[in-house]
Design a protein around this motif. Structure first.
Motif, PDB file in Angstrom:
ATOM      1  N   PRO A 200       0.827  -1.212   0.000  1.00 24.57           N
ATOM      2  CA  PRO A 200       0.000   0.000   0.000  1.00 24.57           C
ATOM      3  C   PRO A 200       0.862   1.263   0.000  1.00 24.57           C
ATOM      4  O   PRO A 200       1.808   1.369   0.785  1.00 24.57           O
ATOM      5  N   HIS A 201       0.558   2.174  -0.888  1.00 23.91           N
ATOM      6  CA  HIS A 201       1.360   3.402  -1.008  1.00 23.91           C
ATOM      7  C   HIS A 201       0.512   4.469  -1.703  1.00 23.91           C
ATOM      8  O   HIS A 201      -0.629   4.214  -2.077  1.00 23.91           O
ATOM      9  N   PHE A 202       1.108   5.634  -1.892  1.00 26.01           N
ATOM     10  CA  PHE A 202       0.456   6.652  -2.723  1.00 26.01           C
ATOM     11  C   PHE A 202       1.512   7.220  -3.649  1.00 26.01           C
ATOM     12  O   PHE A 202       2.707   7.111  -3.381  1.00 26.01           O
ATOM     13  N   ASP A 203       1.074   7.790  -4.765  1.00 21.81           N
ATOM     14  CA  ASP A 203       1.997   8.390  -5.737  1.00 21.81           C
ATOM     15  C   ASP A 203       1.633   9.861  -5.905  1.00 21.81           C
ATOM     16  O   ASP A 203       0.511  10.268  -5.616  1.00 21.81           O
ATOM     17  N   SER A 204       2.592  10.641  -6.412  1.00 21.82           N
ATOM     18  CA  SER A 204       2.239  12.041  -6.707  1.00 21.82           C
ATOM     19  C   SER A 204       1.947  12.182  -8.189  1.00 21.82           C
ATOM     20  O   SER A 204       2.360  13.133  -8.845  1.00 21.82           O
TER      21      SER A 204
ATOM     22  N   ALA B 107      -4.383   6.700  -1.812  1.00 19.56           N
ATOM     23  CA  ALA B 107      -3.661   5.503  -1.369  1.00 19.56           C
ATOM     24  C   ALA B 107      -4.197   4.272  -2.102  1.00 19.56           C
ATOM     25  O   ALA B 107      -5.408   4.168  -2.322  1.00 19.56           O
ATOM     26  N   HIS B 108      -3.289   3.370  -2.487  1.00 22.04           N
ATOM     27  CA  HIS B 108      -3.733   2.169  -3.211  1.00 22.04           C
ATOM     28  C   HIS B 108      -2.800   0.994  -2.965  1.00 22.04           C
ATOM     29  O   HIS B 108      -1.636   1.167  -2.612  1.00 22.04           O
ATOM     30  N   ASN B 109      -3.368  -0.179  -3.180  1.00 20.85           N
ATOM     31  CA  ASN B 109      -2.613  -1.414  -3.004  1.00 20.85           C
ATOM     32  C   ASN B 109      -3.118  -2.407  -4.040  1.00 20.85           C
ATOM     33  O   ASN B 109      -4.305  -2.708  -4.089  1.00 20.85           O
TER      34      ASN B 109
HETATM   35 CO    CO Z   1       1.197   3.358  -7.233  1.00 21.61          CO
END
Ligand code: CO
Ligand code: SIN
Length: 374
Positions: A130-134, A191-193
């Motif tokens: 799980p993370h987020f990107d800009s 946020a996504h996984n």
């Molecule tokens: Co991503």
């Protein structure tokens, strides 16, 4: 107007831009109904092992993530079968004509925002956590199935000392399993996984959102070669001072005035932005033709067949200026219109009538490996 030829399904471009772009996630079932992918896992792994590929290999052992960066050799992919793992290759559009074609389906977003097409492969259970990107990203499912979990949570705290950016406390709000041709749009910081449900390949069409800090720093780099500041420091009326170590107010005032000579205008901003956003990433090298055609032969070729940009080229334009791989060139009238068409479509049809200036420019770019005859 709704268009069936976009990957946005029934929604249409205008409604998507108004209601979702940069605002909220959108799942589009059957975005590209017949899409099953552009390359096999073996071809992706082979691409990850090429010299100029930018790739990552993420393995999970007992719940801990490990990260390896390219360059890779085939050996790096042996013996992975027991682990949950994934390989991710950036810039696949720089290597695969079909990937560059796929990106054309996203032409409803300006090229200045495009980053690249990343492709990942993972066997069942693989993912990057799980993370987020800009970035704004369209996650298009190729082969297999991926479970996407998302959250609009504001808490972006990351696990410390992890080799990847993994969220400490990911609270799933929605989840779906995507099948080939389905697509999920995520705005930056959502946020996504993604967890592979089986042998799974995901195509990430990424659009960058540069931080203002980055732009401002790079603008100052751009400006340093262009500023003209007259004069030099002088103090013919120098007075004694009680503490010789102190910088005196006169000196500060004089330098402040000098620095005020640093000026820029809207043209500088446009020129900077065009050069910066079309600048190839540091690992990109262009292949100049081994046995280049002479100018006369090249000219004949483009008059008969037209030209096509190299897969690695980035071309933008703004009011009579063309930005080709970080370099600005001025063009007017029909030349500018043709060059803008080349930038829009990455190709030009046979150029029956063409100015000698334009041929000379295209020939220079041909010699640099920026474009070719089809
Ligand atoms: Co991503
Ligand atoms: C993936 O394709 O596994 C990762 C894509 C992403 O989460 O940005």
């Amino acid at each position: 107007m709704k268009s069936l030829s976009t990957p946005l399904g029934y929604l249409g471009i205008e409604a998507f831009l108004r209601d979702y772009w940069q605002k909220k996630p959108l799942l589009i079932r059957g975005a590209l109904p017949n899409f099953t992918g552009l390359l096999t896992p073996q071809q992706l792994t082979a691409l990850a092992c090429t010299e100029d590929a930018q790739a990552r290999l993420v393995t999970q052992r007992r719940g801990r993530f490990e990260l390896q960066q390219s360059p890779f050799t085939a050996k790096d992919f042996k013996g992975l079968s027991k682990a949950q793992w994934t390989v991710l290759v950036q810039g696949v559009n720089h290597h695969l004509p079909s990937a560059a074609e796929l990106l054309k389906q996203f032409n409803f977003i300006p090229h200045a925002r495009l980053d690249d097409l990343m492709v990942s492969y993972a066997p069942c259970g693989g993912g990057v956590g799980p993370h987020f990107d800009s970035y704004d990203v369209f996650l298009l499912q190729g082969m297999g199935h991926r479970r996407w979990q998302i959250s609009t949570q504001a808490d972006r705290t990351l696990i410390e000392d992890a080799p990847l950016r993994i969220l400490k406390d990911f609270r799933v709000e929605q989840e779906w399993v995507l099948a080939p041709g389905d697509m999920l749009y995520l705005p930056p910081h959502c946020a996504h996984n993604g967890i592979a449900e089986d042998d799974c390949m995901t195509y990430s069409i990424g659009f960058r959102t540069p931080a203002y800090q980055e732009l401002a720093e790079q603008f100052l780099v751009y400006l340093q070669d262009r500023i003209c500041v007259e004069g030099m420091y002088a103090d013919p009326d120098l007075k004694t001072q009680k503490h010789p170590s102190e910088i005196c107010p006169d000196m500060l005032k004089q330098v402040e005035k000098a620095i005020e000579q640093v000026r820029w205008d809207a043209d500088d901003i446009a020129n900077f932005l065009g050069c910066y956003l079309s600048e190839p990433k540091p690992h990109i090298y262009f292949d100049a033709p081994g046995h280049p055609l002479g100018l006369a032969k090249f000219s004949k070729e483009i008059q008969n067949k037209g030209v096509a940009l190299s897969l690695k080229s980035q071309m933008l334009c703004h009011v009579n200026t063309i930005f080709m791989n970080g370099e600005a060139t001025h063009a007017v009238d029909q030349d500018y219109e043709l060059l803008r068409e080349l930038a829009d479509n990455r190709a030009l049809p046979a150029l029956k009538t063409c100015s000698t200036e334009l041929i000379a420019l295209l020939y220079q770019w041909y010699q640099d490996g920026y474009l070719n005859t089809p």
